[in-house]
Design a protein around this motif. Structure first.
Motif, PDB file in Angstrom:
ATOM      1  N   ARG A  90      -4.243 109.847 -62.360  1.00 43.72           N
ATOM      2  CA  ARG A  90      -3.452 108.753 -62.924  1.00 43.72           C
ATOM      3  C   ARG A  90      -4.257 107.756 -63.745  1.00 43.72           C
ATOM      4  NH1 ARG A  90       0.224 105.835 -58.829  1.00 43.72           N
ATOM      5  NH2 ARG A  90       1.498 105.505 -60.708  1.00 43.72           N
ATOM      6  N   SER A  91      -5.535 108.049 -63.994  1.00 45.29           N
ATOM      7  CA  SER A  91      -6.349 107.091 -64.751  1.00 45.29           C
ATOM      8  C   SER A  91      -7.192 107.733 -65.852  1.00 45.29           C
ATOM      9  CB  SER A  91      -7.280 106.320 -63.805  1.00 45.29           C
ATOM     10  OG  SER A  91      -8.169 107.212 -63.141  1.00 45.29           O
ATOM     11  N   CYS A  92      -7.330 109.059 -65.850  1.00 47.90           N
ATOM     12  CA  CYS A  92      -8.191 109.700 -66.837  1.00 47.90           C
ATOM     13  C   CYS A  92      -7.499 109.791 -68.198  1.00 47.90           C
ATOM     14  CB  CYS A  92      -8.618 111.088 -66.368  1.00 47.90           C
ATOM     15  SG  CYS A  92      -7.291 112.328 -66.416  1.00 47.90           S
ATOM     16  N   PHE A  93      -8.213 110.261 -69.184  1.00 49.32           N
ATOM     17  CA  PHE A  93      -7.690 110.428 -70.551  1.00 49.32           C
ATOM     18  C   PHE A  93      -6.403 111.234 -70.554  1.00 49.32           C
ATOM     19  CE2 PHE A  93      -7.449 113.159 -74.307  1.00 49.32           C
ATOM     20  CZ  PHE A  93      -7.539 112.252 -75.350  1.00 49.32           C
ATOM     21  N   TYR A  94      -6.392 112.332 -69.821  1.00 50.78           N
ATOM     22  CA  TYR A  94      -5.241 113.232 -69.853  1.00 50.78           C
ATOM     23  C   TYR A  94      -4.042 112.646 -69.113  1.00 50.78           C
ATOM     24  CZ  TYR A  94      -8.610 116.550 -71.631  1.00 50.78           C
ATOM     25  OH  TYR A  94      -9.563 117.170 -72.394  1.00 50.78           O
TER      26      TYR A  94
END
Length: 340
Positions: A90-94
């Protein structure tokens, strides 16, 4: 609780296992129905997620809320829900781009971790998808598969009046067909050799149905002024059909790659022709995030007919027979497990 545990390829065991603990940020869902799909068959045959066994499969489930974590708001006990099975960090680029399948930490309920072929399933609250209040719970199992089609059409950039060829008339192909019609595609052509599935495609609104991919070229040229279709959707997972799809799209057309092939399968594209004709290809495989909520809305307003997929029901205790029949009997479109 009772659960159907896949302990080895093609071998289920009905077990009594602990009910999952509902954490502060979780919701516990009492499962009523769980559908069996093509991905489940891949898992059943040992072609996918084999390293995750023993596993409780099931990612097309619906039910009611049985418990709510202390930190969760916005849900009520007994509320009808389904779930987005794609769980990322829920926080990465993707994840920020709603491309959760590419999240390095992604897991999927029923595919990598225990899913809905059990009396209860624990879901992070952010992944719970409310069902319209008047939606029968069995229709709720169709939100996840329809969300996959919603995402594919987003990626296809379909425009009004564009022609669409759907290759494969299984449940997913029939959903592609219906959404193409609702999105304003014309004409919509289905390729499906099975007479029952071909007849269903016609009943659901296909403008043309052809039983043999080898004969599709003549029909496609006839109804597109010789050009080829704007969009071809491969929903089978056959390398040969993927290659055929590229011969059936017009210059500037595109192929939507949806069908799951085996890991060792490849298909060939004539590179020069592909470039000179300015053709395109876009892969799409799973719905997530907003795709799920939009699929629930479409079903709630009856924009898609899912009744043909809700006719064959097995008890959870008979899960072994259900998988064996779905794998062998082409007259069966889909099977649901009655859990509660």
């Amino acid at each position: 609780m009772k659960a159907a545990v896949l302990v080895a390829p093609m071998q289920f065991d009905i077990r009594d296992v602990p009910i999952p603990e509902c954490g502060a940020f979780d919701v516990l869902i009492k499962v009523e129905r769980c559908g069996i799909c093509g991905t489940d068959l891949h898992i059943y045959h040992g072609n996918y997620s084999r390293d995750r066994l023993p596993l409780i499969p099931g990612h097309e489930f619906s039910g009611t809320i049985a418990a709510i974590g202390d930190a969760v708001q916005g849900f009520t006990h007994g509320q009808r829900v389904t779930a987005d099975i794609n769980l990322g960090c829920r926080s990465c680029f993707y994840c920020r781009k709603n491309e959760i399948l590419n999240c390095p930490q992604r897991v999927q309920l029923g595919i990598h971790v225990d899913g809905g072929m059990a009396e209860y399933v624990r879901v992070p609250a952010h992944a719970v998808v409310p069902l319209p209040p008047d939606m029968p719970v069995e229709q709720g199992t169709m939100v996840e598969p329809l969300s996959c089609i919603v995402r594919a059409f987003r990626k296809s950039h379909l425009r009004l009046g564009e022609s669409v060829l759907v290759i494969g008339g299984g449940p997913i192909g029939q959903l592609h067909l219906q959404l193409a019609l609702r999105a304003g595609a014309a004409p919509v052509i289905l390729v499906e050799p099975n007479p029952q599935r071909a007849a269903l495609g016609k009943e659901l609104g296909a403008d043309h149905v052809v039983s043999d991919i080898a004969r599709a070229d003549d029909l496609v040229r006839a109804v597109t002024n010789g050009r080829g279709v704007d969009i071809a959707i491969e929903s089978v997972g056959s390398p040969q059909l993927y290659e055929q799809a590229f011969t059936l799209i017009r210059p500037g057309g595109r192929v939507i790659a949806f069908g799951l092939a085996k890991p060792e399968h490849t298909f060939r594209i004539a590179a020069l022709d592909f470039v000179l004709r300015e053709q395109g290809i876009q892969a799409s495989v799973a719905g997530m995030g907003d795709d799920m909520h939009e699929a629930a809305t479409l079903l709630g307003y009856r924009r898609v007919d899912v009744a043909p997929f809700l006719t064959t029901i097995y008890r959870l205790d008979d899960v072994q027979d259900a998988f064996a029949r779905l794998a062998e009997d082409r007259s069966v479109l889909k099977i649901q497990l009655q859990v509660a």
